[in-house]
Design an enzyme around this catalytic site. Sequence first.
Site, mmCIF file in Angstrom:
data_model
loop_
_atom_site.group_PDB
_atom_site.id
_atom_site.type_symbol
_atom_site.label_atom_id
_atom_site.label_comp_id
_atom_site.label_asym_id
_atom_site.label_seq_id
_atom_site.Cartn_x
_atom_site.Cartn_y
_atom_site.Cartn_z
ATOM 1 C CG ASP A 53 4.608 -9.783 -5.157
ATOM 2 O OD1 ASP A 53 3.752 -9.463 -5.999
ATOM 3 O OD2 ASP A 53 5.630 -9.391 -5.448
ATOM 4 C CG ASP A 89 4.363 -7.770 0.959
ATOM 5 O OD1 ASP A 89 5.452 -7.232 0.536
ATOM 6 O OD2 ASP A 89 4.151 -8.700 0.978
#
Length: 195
Positions: free
Chosen positions: A22, A20
């Site tokens: 953010d 991922d």
Amino acid sequence: MSIAGSDKGAGTRPAAVFLDRDGTLIEDRGHLREPSQVVFFPRAVQALAALQRRFRLFIVTNQSGVAGGMVAMTEVRRVNRHVVDTLHASGVTLAEVYVCPHHRDDGCACIKPNSYFPQKAAREHGIDLSRSYSVGDHPCDVELGTRFGGQGLYVLTGHGRKHRSELPDGTVIVEDLQSAADWILSHRPADDGRE
């Protein structure tokens, strides 16, 4: 955005770590429009440097702000390019950056936890998903690993502490990306290298 790796590994297909963006690799500061807004978590670059010795690295990011009109896809690409270039300057190579620009209720195939992008990586980069991992700060990042037949790890950075209670029993929970890298490297069989 495509940043292709050059080595294919020998004998076996390479495994991957799907990251991922953010809240996992960089601080979650909302819908990022400019490279100047990017702040890497402490130890994140070192974590990726360790992982890339045995894994291909990919980013898989949901950017629903594009569909909502809060950020333009050109801005997302500019931020992603900065992330890629910053990592490259530190000796870390990302094989690919995958972006889903849709709302969750759009019914698209590519939003996490759907395994669309890891399956794409398997086809285009020869990734062995059964030996691969996903890492992120939302439950969907953990479920992503389950859906592609690998394993998901949950980090407590970003939104991690907020959503911890939503995780299924047995989820591997670690403090940050460095801790995730340590866990992955210590649990992978010693003879399962990509060399």
